[in-house]
Design a protein around this motif. Structure first.
Motif, PDB file in Angstrom:
ATOM      1  N   MET A   1       7.837  11.095   9.991  1.00 37.80           N
ATOM      2  CA  MET A   1       7.268  10.288  11.052  1.00 37.80           C
ATOM      3  C   MET A   1       5.957   9.656  10.594  1.00 37.80           C
ATOM      4  N   PHE A   2       5.008  10.492  10.089  1.00 41.09           N
ATOM      5  CA  PHE A   2       3.721   9.974   9.647  1.00 41.09           C
ATOM      6  C   PHE A   2       3.559  10.070   8.130  1.00 41.09           C
ATOM      7  N   GLN A   3       4.646  10.197   7.394  1.00 42.74           N
ATOM      8  CA  GLN A   3       4.568  10.448   5.965  1.00 42.74           C
ATOM      9  C   GLN A   3       3.854   9.333   5.197  1.00 42.74           C
ATOM     10  N   ASP A   4       3.870   8.109   5.678  1.00 31.32           N
ATOM     11  CA  ASP A   4       3.250   6.990   4.953  1.00 31.32           C
ATOM     12  C   ASP A   4       1.838   6.722   5.438  1.00 31.32           C
ATOM     13  N   SER A   5       1.261   7.633   6.192  1.00 28.90           N
ATOM     14  CA  SER A   5      -0.065   7.435   6.749  1.00 28.90           C
ATOM     15  C   SER A   5      -1.102   8.200   5.941  1.00 28.90           C
ATOM     16  N   PRO A   6      -2.123   7.517   5.405  1.00 35.28           N
ATOM     17  CA  PRO A   6      -3.152   8.215   4.640  1.00 35.28           C
ATOM     18  C   PRO A   6      -3.935   9.203   5.504  1.00 35.28           C
ATOM     19  N   ILE A   7      -4.112   8.900   6.775  1.00 30.83           N
ATOM     20  CA  ILE A   7      -4.826   9.815   7.667  1.00 30.83           C
ATOM     21  C   ILE A   7      -4.033  11.106   7.820  1.00 30.83           C
ATOM     22  N   TYR A   8      -2.717  10.991   8.008  1.00 29.02           N
ATOM     23  CA  TYR A   8      -1.857  12.170   8.138  1.00 29.02           C
ATOM     24  C   TYR A   8      -1.898  12.988   6.851  1.00 29.02           C
ATOM     25  N   ASP A   9      -1.841  12.320   5.696  1.00 29.42           N
ATOM     26  CA  ASP A   9      -1.898  13.020   4.408  1.00 29.42           C
ATOM     27  C   ASP A   9      -3.213  13.783   4.265  1.00 29.42           C
ATOM     28  N   ARG A  10      -4.297  13.174   4.708  1.00 29.28           N
ATOM     29  CA  ARG A  10      -5.610  13.828   4.612  1.00 29.28           C
ATOM     30  C   ARG A  10      -5.672  15.042   5.540  1.00 29.28           C
ATOM     31  N   LEU A  11      -5.144  14.901   6.752  1.00 30.10           N
ATOM     32  CA  LEU A  11      -5.132  16.032   7.678  1.00 30.10           C
ATOM     33  C   LEU A  11      -4.307  17.195   7.133  1.00 30.10           C
ATOM     34  N   ILE A  12      -3.172  16.888   6.525  1.00 28.36           N
ATOM     35  CA  ILE A  12      -2.333  17.939   5.935  1.00 28.36           C
ATOM     36  C   ILE A  12      -3.073  18.613   4.780  1.00 28.36           C
ATOM     37  N   ALA A  13      -3.780  17.817   3.979  1.00 29.06           N
ATOM     38  CA  ALA A  13      -4.531  18.392   2.865  1.00 29.06           C
ATOM     39  C   ALA A  13      -5.640  19.314   3.375  1.00 29.06           C
TER      40      ALA A  13
END
Length: 71
Positions: free
Chosen positions: A1-13
């Motif tokens: 769903m949000f896999q291409d979102s840099p914000i989502y990637d940062r939150l997961i990190a």
């Protein structure tokens, strides 16, 4: 769903993949509940097919009119 979102990637990190953790925990709880809520059968007895519930078995709601109750 949000896999291409840099914000989502940062939150997961920073926080981990919380939605995936929640999904995994919900699936684990669902499996445990299936085991706990499964009807039990006595050990050592042959398989007995389940009977369909008989009419009127169990709790039934009956209509009660408001007002004083007859004695």
């Amino acid at each position: 769903m949000f896999q291409d979102s840099p914000i989502y990637d940062r939150l997961i990190a920073e926080c981990g993949d919380v939605p995936a953790q929640v999904r995994s925990e919900a699936e684990r709880l669902s499996r445990e509940l299936e085991v706990v809520l499964r009807p039990t059968r006595p050990l050592g007895y042959p398989h007995v097919p389940e009977r369909p519930p008989s009419p009127g078995a169990g709790w039934q709601r009956t209509g009660v009119l408001p007002g004083p109750r007859p004695h």
